[in-house]
Design an enzyme around this catalytic site. Structure first.
Site, PDB file in Angstrom:
ATOM      1  N   TYR A 148       0.833  -1.205   0.000  1.00 24.41           N
ATOM      2  CA  TYR A 148       0.000   0.000   0.000  1.00 24.41           C
ATOM      3  C   TYR A 148       0.868   1.254   0.000  1.00 24.41           C
ATOM      4  O   TYR A 148       0.688   2.154  -0.827  1.00 24.41           O
ATOM      5  CB  TYR A 148      -0.909  -0.017   1.225  1.00 24.41           C
ATOM      6  N   ARG A 189      -9.908  -1.005  10.361  1.00 25.79           N
ATOM      7  CA  ARG A 189      -9.429   0.232  10.956  1.00 25.79           C
ATOM      8  C   ARG A 189      -9.918   0.350  12.394  1.00 25.79           C
ATOM      9  O   ARG A 189     -10.967  -0.173  12.755  1.00 25.79           O
ATOM     10  CB  ARG A 189      -9.863   1.426  10.113  1.00 25.79           C
TER      11      ARG A 189
END
Length: 326
Positions: A148, A189
């Site tokens: 990422y 998250r």
């Protein structure tokens, strides 16, 4: 004079769908594009009846074409949560590299201005705080987060190359932790993970000692910053985030207070390369865009909690503990 036309990739995602709403509100003709690998069509289905909205189910890692004139492109197609980019690492790298290349080419052919969504993750596990745009970062390219982080760093590099070599109008936003309605409850998250655990009556899981810091920006503020950056004449990266820093331990306490639950906090080992500090320096955004966040964390969390509470019970009960304090 007709409506301005904008292509928004990642349109069915959390942030992409809010951007679709904003540009519809601004009376643009919005073309949303998403391959739905992590996006949710429910986020944009309310727009389908509108004559100034079109949806394309397409993977931007392959050739991208849209008919007619095009004024703007927002490139937000990318897995953005640790659960996603650890499950689909190759696709994450491809959308940041091939996808960005395809959209830059489209912008060039259409003479459109393009804004690409970068991330605070380009700073890696920072050695300075707060992080300003001139900090080059501390990134492990071969660690689990590398797929990422490096996809986004490459994305910035090729965007600047198109700007300098082809004189393309480009904008780069570095997005810090953003939250609000339409987040996936179990996307890995920390904010939705904590609220999901609280709604299920489970203990809150913190990785490491919980002294890591994060800075949470409400989605409406984030969208406003992105809008202002797109309409500016500044081609270099700009941080858009909330500098109100909080430790994960403090954040867990806030969630317990918000939800009125009695859970305790449990600790697990810290994942590899988990950033110890995350706080944006937003001096540039203030000076160039006249932007600063307005929604307090207390206010934004109340709205977000009510959204999560309204989800079907089956979604609340679906569990995945592999999150990374992001």
């Amino acid at each position: 004079m007709g409506r301005k036309r904008i292509l928004i990739t990642g349109a069915a995602g959390f942030l992409g769908s809010h951007l679709c709403d904003r540009f519809i509100k601004e009376d643009f003709h919005v073309m949303g594009m998403d391959n739905l690998i992590t996006g949710d069509i429910r986020n944009i289905e309310h727009l389908f009846p509108l004559e100034n909205f079109n949806f394309y189910n397409h993977d931007v890692s392959t050739f991208v074409h849209v008919p007619g004139e095009l004024d703007y492109i927002l490139h937000f197609a990318s897995p953005a949560s640790p659960i996603d980019y650890l499950k689909i690492p190759i696709q994450t790298l491809k959308v940041g590299s091939l996808g960005t290349h395809n959209l830059l080419g489209l912008a060039r052919s259409k003479k459109a201005r393009i804004l690409v969504a970068s991330t605070s993750e380009v700073y890696g596990d920072p050695t300075v705080s707060p992080q300003s745009e001139d900090y080059w970062g501390n990134v492990n390219p071969v660690g689990p987060r590398g797929v990422y982080d490096e996809a986004k760093r490459f994305q910035e590099a090729i965007t600047m190359a198109y700007h300098t070599f082809h004189k393309l109008e480009t904008r780069i936003v570095r997005i810090f932790n953003t939250y609000g309605p339409r987040m996936r409850l179990n996307d890995g998250r920390v904010l939705p993970a904590f609220i999901g655990q609280a709604l299920r009556g489970e203990d809150l899981t913190i990785f490491g000692d919980g002294k890591q810091t994060r800075s949470f920006c409400y989605v409406d503020d984030q969208v406003e910053g992105i809008f202002r950056l797109l309409m500016s004449d500044y081609p270099y990266p700009v941080n858009i985030g909330n500098p109100d820093e909080i430790t994960i331990n403090q954040f867990a306490e806030e969630i317990i207070k918000l939800t009125g639950t009695k859970q305790k906090v449990v600790h697990q080992d810290l994942p590899i390369d988990d950033p110890k500090q995350r706080r944006p320096d937003i001096t540039k955004a203030k000076e160039l865009l006249g932007w600063a966040p307005k929604v307090s964390r207390e206010e934004g969390l109340k709205i977000t909690y009510q959204y999560f509470k309204s989800l079907p019970q089956r979604e609340i009960n679906h569990k995945d503990f592999t999150y990374y304090n992001k």
